[in-house]
Design a protein around this motif. Structure first.
Motif, PDB file in Angstrom:
ATOM      1  N   GLN A 109      -6.420   3.536   8.710  1.00 46.17           N
ATOM      2  CA  GLN A 109      -5.125   2.923   8.422  1.00 46.17           C
ATOM      3  C   GLN A 109      -4.897   1.753   9.367  1.00 46.17           C
ATOM      4  O   GLN A 109      -5.691   1.514  10.280  1.00 46.17           O
ATOM      5  CB  GLN A 109      -4.000   3.952   8.625  1.00 46.17           C
ATOM      6  CG  GLN A 109      -3.829   4.385  10.071  1.00 46.17           C
ATOM      7  CD  GLN A 109      -2.604   5.259  10.300  1.00 46.17           C
ATOM      8  OE1 GLN A 109      -1.687   5.302   9.497  1.00 46.17           O
ATOM      9  NE2 GLN A 109      -2.588   5.956  11.433  1.00 46.17           N
ATOM     10  N   SER A 110      -3.793   1.023   9.154  1.00 49.18           N
ATOM     11  CA  SER A 110      -3.308   0.068  10.156  1.00 49.18           C
ATOM     12  C   SER A 110      -1.789   0.014  10.064  1.00 49.18           C
ATOM     13  O   SER A 110      -1.215   0.264   9.004  1.00 49.18           O
ATOM     14  CB  SER A 110      -3.920  -1.329   9.951  1.00 49.18           C
ATOM     15  OG  SER A 110      -3.492  -1.886   8.721  1.00 49.18           O
ATOM     16  N   CYS A 123      -4.283  -3.618  14.533  1.00 53.37           N
ATOM     17  CA  CYS A 123      -5.711  -3.315  14.379  1.00 53.37           C
ATOM     18  C   CYS A 123      -5.922  -2.071  13.508  1.00 53.37           C
ATOM     19  O   CYS A 123      -4.975  -1.350  13.181  1.00 53.37           O
ATOM     20  CB  CYS A 123      -6.360  -3.092  15.746  1.00 53.37           C
ATOM     21  SG  CYS A 123      -5.833  -1.564  16.579  1.00 53.37           S
ATOM     22  N   LEU A 124      -7.171  -1.819  13.144  1.00 50.50           N
ATOM     23  CA  LEU A 124      -7.514  -0.608  12.413  1.00 50.50           C
ATOM     24  C   LEU A 124      -7.396   0.621  13.315  1.00 50.50           C
ATOM     25  O   LEU A 124      -7.610   0.542  14.526  1.00 50.50           O
ATOM     26  CB  LEU A 124      -8.961  -0.686  11.898  1.00 50.50           C
ATOM     27  CG  LEU A 124      -9.291  -1.765  10.865  1.00 50.50           C
ATOM     28  CD1 LEU A 124     -10.796  -1.779  10.593  1.00 50.50           C
ATOM     29  CD2 LEU A 124      -8.532  -1.541   9.566  1.00 50.50           C
ATOM     30  N   TRP A 125      -7.073   1.751  12.687  1.00 53.41           N
ATOM     31  CA  TRP A 125      -7.106   3.072  13.337  1.00 53.41           C
ATOM     32  C   TRP A 125      -7.891   4.003  12.427  1.00 53.41           C
ATOM     33  O   TRP A 125      -7.843   3.853  11.196  1.00 53.41           O
ATOM     34  CB  TRP A 125      -5.694   3.637  13.515  1.00 53.41           C
ATOM     35  CG  TRP A 125      -4.819   2.900  14.494  1.00 53.41           C
ATOM     36  CD1 TRP A 125      -4.243   1.668  14.330  1.00 53.41           C
ATOM     37  CD2 TRP A 125      -4.386   3.362  15.780  1.00 53.41           C
ATOM     38  NE1 TRP A 125      -3.496   1.325  15.429  1.00 53.41           N
ATOM     39  CE2 TRP A 125      -3.557   2.358  16.340  1.00 53.41           C
ATOM     40  CE3 TRP A 125      -4.608   4.539  16.508  1.00 53.41           C
ATOM     41  CZ2 TRP A 125      -2.970   2.488  17.594  1.00 53.41           C
ATOM     42  CZ3 TRP A 125      -4.020   4.676  17.752  1.00 53.41           C
ATOM     43  CH2 TRP A 125      -3.205   3.653  18.293  1.00 53.41           C
ATOM     44  N   THR A 139       0.839  -1.205   0.000  1.00 61.45           N
ATOM     45  CA  THR A 139       0.000   0.000   0.000  1.00 61.45           C
ATOM     46  C   THR A 139       0.871   1.251   0.000  1.00 61.45           C
ATOM     47  O   THR A 139       0.378   2.346  -0.211  1.00 61.45           O
ATOM     48  CB  THR A 139      -0.952   0.076   1.223  1.00 61.45           C
ATOM     49  OG1 THR A 139      -0.197   0.379   2.376  1.00 61.45           O
ATOM     50  CG2 THR A 139      -1.749  -1.177   1.397  1.00 61.45           C
ATOM     51  N   LYS A 140       2.171   1.087   0.251  1.00 64.93           N
ATOM     52  CA  LYS A 140       3.060   2.256   0.230  1.00 64.93           C
ATOM     53  C   LYS A 140       3.393   2.638  -1.218  1.00 64.93           C
ATOM     54  O   LYS A 140       3.530   3.803  -1.542  1.00 64.93           O
ATOM     55  CB  LYS A 140       4.351   1.951   0.996  1.00 64.93           C
ATOM     56  CG  LYS A 140       4.150   1.859   2.494  1.00 64.93           C
ATOM     57  CD  LYS A 140       5.482   1.622   3.173  1.00 64.93           C
ATOM     58  CE  LYS A 140       5.324   1.516   4.678  1.00 64.93           C
ATOM     59  NZ  LYS A 140       6.593   1.175   5.330  1.00 64.93           N
ATOM     60  N   ASN A 141       3.553   1.631  -2.070  1.00 69.07           N
ATOM     61  CA  ASN A 141       3.853   1.906  -3.471  1.00 69.07           C
ATOM     62  C   ASN A 141       2.795   1.236  -4.334  1.00 69.07           C
ATOM     63  O   ASN A 141       2.904   0.068  -4.675  1.00 69.07           O
ATOM     64  CB  ASN A 141       5.248   1.381  -3.829  1.00 69.07           C
ATOM     65  CG  ASN A 141       5.529   1.508  -5.319  1.00 69.07           C
ATOM     66  OD1 ASN A 141       4.919   2.333  -6.006  1.00 69.07           O
ATOM     67  ND2 ASN A 141       6.431   0.680  -5.829  1.00 69.07           N
ATOM     68  N   GLY A 198       3.565  -8.485   8.622  1.00 73.24           N
ATOM     69  CA  GLY A 198       2.299  -7.932   8.127  1.00 73.24           C
ATOM     70  C   GLY A 198       2.431  -6.445   7.856  1.00 73.24           C
ATOM     71  O   GLY A 198       2.685  -5.663   8.764  1.00 73.24           O
ATOM     72  N   GLY A 199       2.297  -6.041   6.604  1.00 72.74           N
ATOM     73  CA  GLY A 199       2.636  -4.683   6.170  1.00 72.74           C
ATOM     74  C   GLY A 199       1.686  -3.610   6.657  1.00 72.74           C
ATOM     75  O   GLY A 199       0.517  -3.850   6.954  1.00 72.74           O
ATOM     76  N   GLU A 200       2.213  -2.390   6.722  1.00 77.70           N
ATOM     77  CA  GLU A 200       1.433  -1.196   7.069  1.00 77.70           C
ATOM     78  C   GLU A 200       0.445  -0.882   5.945  1.00 77.70           C
ATOM     79  O   GLU A 200       0.756  -1.058   4.765  1.00 77.70           O
ATOM     80  CB  GLU A 200       2.402  -0.020   7.246  1.00 77.70           C
ATOM     81  CG  GLU A 200       1.722   1.316   7.498  1.00 77.70           C
ATOM     82  CD  GLU A 200       2.699   2.484   7.473  1.00 77.70           C
ATOM     83  OE1 GLU A 200       2.247   3.618   7.724  1.00 77.70           O
ATOM     84  OE2 GLU A 200       3.894   2.268   7.190  1.00 77.70           O
ATOM     85  N   VAL A 201      -0.743  -0.426   6.325  1.00 82.27           N
ATOM     86  CA  VAL A 201      -1.697   0.124   5.351  1.00 82.27           C
ATOM     87  C   VAL A 201      -1.792   1.614   5.667  1.00 82.27           C
ATOM     88  O   VAL A 201      -2.243   2.004   6.743  1.00 82.27           O
ATOM     89  CB  VAL A 201      -3.086  -0.550   5.455  1.00 82.27           C
ATOM     90  CG1 VAL A 201      -4.069   0.077   4.468  1.00 82.27           C
ATOM     91  CG2 VAL A 201      -2.958  -2.056   5.178  1.00 82.27           C
ATOM     92  N   VAL A 202      -1.343   2.450   4.745  1.00 76.59           N
ATOM     93  CA  VAL A 202      -1.234   3.887   5.008  1.00 76.59           C
ATOM     94  C   VAL A 202      -2.619   4.539   5.063  1.00 76.59           C
ATOM     95  O   VAL A 202      -3.599   3.972   4.563  1.00 76.59           O
ATOM     96  CB  VAL A 202      -0.354   4.578   3.937  1.00 76.59           C
ATOM     97  CG1 VAL A 202       1.068   4.033   3.972  1.00 76.59           C
ATOM     98  CG2 VAL A 202      -0.947   4.410   2.535  1.00 76.59           C
TER      99      VAL A 202
END
Length: 281
Positions: free
Chosen positions: A238-239, A181-183, A56-58, A146-150
């Protein structure tokens, strides 16, 4: 929430003011077990050489595998799943970021859950007239990688005129601050859509840069397995990376209306076959 998934007036009021809503125990232990076992089976059967990497970063890099996943059950690896030698660092079952984007259409277990009476009842109470599921994803949030979701808004990717996207996100395992978790920024949906994710001749790109968000504006949405998080299409959410030793499996659907609105041709999803509506009100 009633037996058929209808939302109460208090729940609707919270969703409309905050842009999200948590409904505990929406998915039964039996439904969770069925989806997780089915995914295990799909993972065991799939051939690693056919998958793609998801970030999700690229998101500028896409390929035919990604585009064609809208009408398939496709597998996407975590960015950090591979070593310097190009080989997986752990078993494939612990290397996958997500599976998408037509589980709800092609797999009997996921189809039964996605089109259940309680899902339809809830969408009806949100005001949908002729909703379609435009994509489904099984998200693993693997331990350690587990990757970041921006921060993003779902309407950026799944735009209709006027905007009608709602995200339905089920925790299949407990989702905590520790395992990613979700934010979300409560009420941020009231500020409207910030940018669009456009598919053109040269691929996909955002039409403008992302704004910067203040971390202190986000609240953590920690939920137990079985909980549903409803997400307004304009909510900023995001997460973070999962740096823990526990996975955070989730199943998500994105729904749009097809009554009185139009699917944008510039969206990344271009289906060959129109999806069947869940119901017609």
């Amino acid at each position: 929430m009633g037996a058929k998934g209808y939302l109460s007036s208090d729940q609707l009021e919270f969703f409309n003011s905050q842009g999200y809503l948590v409904i505990e125990s929406f998915a039964s232990p039996e439904e969770i077990d069925a989806m997780m076992k089915r995914m295990d089976q799909l993972l065991n059967e799939f051939d690693c050489s056919t998958a793609s990497i998801f970030s999700t970063k690229n998101q500028q890099h896409t390929d035919d595998y990604f585009y064609e996943s809208v009408e398939n059950v496709s597998f996407f690896f975590e960015e950090k799943a591979f070593g310097d030698d190009g080989n997986l660092k752990q078993p494939k079952q612990l290397s996958i970021n997500k599976v998408g984007h037509a589980l709800h259409e092609l797999d009997p277990v996921f189809k039964a859950f996605s089109s259940s009476d309680k899902v339809c009842g809830m969408l009806l109470s949100l005001g949908y007239q002729r909703p379609i599921i435009i994509q489904s994803m099984y998200i693993f949030k693997q331990p350690g990688i587990g990757g970041e979701v921006v921060p993003h808004q779902d309407n950026s990717f799944l735009y209709t005129e006027p905007p009608t996207c709602t995200g339905l996100w089920w925790a299949l395992e407990d989702a905590t601050i520790t395992n990613g978790c979700l934010w979300a920024i409560p009420g941020s949906h009231k500020n409207g859509l910030v940018r669009r994710f456009i598919r053109g001749e040269g691929g996909v790109s955002f039409d403008r840069p992302s704004p910067t968000y203040d971390k202190k504006d986000f609240v953590a949405i920690e939920v137990k397995a079985g909980s549903l998080v409803l997400i307004h299409g304009d909510l900023i959410h995001q997460s973070f990376e999962n740096q823990s030793s526990k996975s955070r499996h989730a199943y998500s659907l994105h729904v749009v209306d097809t009554d009185g609105c139009k699917w944008a041709q510039s969206n990344w999803i271009r289906r060959k076959v129109e999806p069947e509506p869940l119901f017609v009100a």
